[in-house]
Scaffold this active site. Structure first.
Site, PDB file in Angstrom:
ATOM      1  N   ASP A  44       7.639 -11.157 -12.581  1.00  0.00           N
ATOM      2  CA  ASP A  44       8.908 -11.871 -12.460  1.00  0.00           C
ATOM      3  C   ASP A  44       8.966 -12.765 -11.221  1.00  0.00           C
ATOM      4  OD1 ASP A  44      11.583 -12.475 -13.273  1.00  0.00           O
ATOM      5  OD2 ASP A  44      12.365 -11.019 -11.842  1.00  0.00           O
ATOM      6  N   SER A  64      16.817 -14.540 -14.005  1.00  0.00           N
ATOM      7  CA  SER A  64      16.118 -14.171 -15.236  1.00  0.00           C
ATOM      8  C   SER A  64      17.114 -13.726 -16.292  1.00  0.00           C
ATOM      9  CB  SER A  64      15.129 -13.031 -14.957  1.00  0.00           C
ATOM     10  OG  SER A  64      14.206 -13.389 -13.959  1.00  0.00           O
ATOM     11  N   GLN A 110       9.263 -15.538 -20.540  1.00  0.00           N
ATOM     12  CA  GLN A 110      10.548 -15.289 -19.895  1.00  0.00           C
ATOM     13  C   GLN A 110      11.436 -16.516 -20.013  1.00  0.00           C
ATOM     14  OE1 GLN A 110      11.387 -15.335 -15.398  1.00  0.00           O
ATOM     15  NE2 GLN A 110      11.277 -13.139 -15.816  1.00  0.00           N
TER      16      GLN A 110
END
Length: 300
Positions: free
Chosen positions: A206, A231, A281
């Protein structure tokens, strides 16, 4: 306790009931829990309810609310399915009585089968690239608050992460190809537990995945003040064995940005060229008022 020991301690959740775990957070450069930490802790919780011979092969997650770094996070595991080959778990992370994160993970016993992979792209040796401690201070003047450099170095001290090309914050205002590569590994050796290596790769995944979105628009990112981001969802597929304490190449691209969102997709390779992980993502990518919509708009 060194940085890696501290990170491993963070991932060593407290079991408070059979399928309920509690985790703490660590300081971050922003006033919310780092998303990779929540994802990794949730995968730890799921993995501790699965037989040891079944390894994680995929996860799908949604970030629902910003986490409070000053409060514990409770992870509740649902044992959705225990089949002959596959095991499925659902994990909900809760703070202050509200869900902040949701994860579904699948685990599988090893099987032989069809085998092919995309070839590893070219990349220089990681040892030839600058460390974060060498790179970040050079560009402190690019950040709205230069003290963020120290906070970033502290929060990433357990991971040696090296950019192949200049990161977005170093070239804000310049439109570049929507592609970013980084090498990473933990700063120190890890035990042989496969779940631990998968969870640490999840933790790192991430950190930089949406960089490719920023590069396509000449944006420096949240620390540069020209993007407000977070995110939204995260998916990973674990294809082949790997070690998170050995160099992994994170090859990241962005096929699209629209509607205040940006999409990043990536492949993670071992140094020997094995495709270990695929990652996708989507994140919020909003331009602050007064910053405009063109490349580098709003910069002095």
């Amino acid at each position: 306790m060194n940085a890696l020991e501290s990170l491993l301690d963070l991932l060593d959740l407290e079991r408070i009931e059979e399928d309920i775990f509690r985790g703490l957070s660590r300081p971050t450069a922003v006033p919310r829990v780092y998303g990779g930490q929540v994802a990794a802790q949730a995968l730890v919780a799921a993995g501790r309810t699965v037989p040891a011979d079944r390894r994680a092969h995929s996860l799908h997650a949604y970030f629902l609310r910003a986490g409070d770094p000053g409060a514990p996070i409770v992870y509740t595991v649902d044992r959705i399915r225990d089949g002959r080959s596959f095991t499925t778990r659902r994990v909900v992370a809760v703070q202050h009585g509200q869900p902040i994160f949701h994860l579904s993970a699948s685990f599988q016993t090893y099987e032989d089968g069809l085998e092919h992979q995309a070839a590893m792209p070219p990349a220089p040796d990681p040892e030839s690239l600058p460390t974060a401690a060498e790179l970040l201070p050079r560009h402190a003047d690019r950040f709205v608050d230069p003290s963020v450099v120290d906070r970033l170095l502290e929060t990433r001290a357990a991971v040696d992460l090296r950019y192949v090309d200049a990161p977005p914050y170093a070239t804000a205002g310049q439109v570049r190809e929507a592609r970013s590569q980084v090498w990473f590994r933990t700063v120190g050796k890890l035990a042989d537990d496969p779940l631990l290596h998968v969870c640490l790769a999840t933790y790192v995944s991430d950190m930089t995945l949406l960089d490719s979105v920023l590069l396509a628009h000449g944006r420096g990112g949240w620390a540069s003040g020209d993007i407000v981001g977070a995110s939204l969802d995260h998916a990973m597929w674990f294809h082949r064995p790997f070690r998170a304490d050995e160099w992994l190449l994170y090859d990241q691209t962005s096929p699209s940005a629209s509607g205040g969102r940006g999409l990043g997709q990536a492949r993670i390779y071992t140094r020997d060229g094995d495709l270990a992980i695929s990652v996708i993502q989507e994140g919020v990518m909003r331009v602050p008022r007064g910053r405009g919509s063109g490349p580098g708009a709003g910069r002095d």
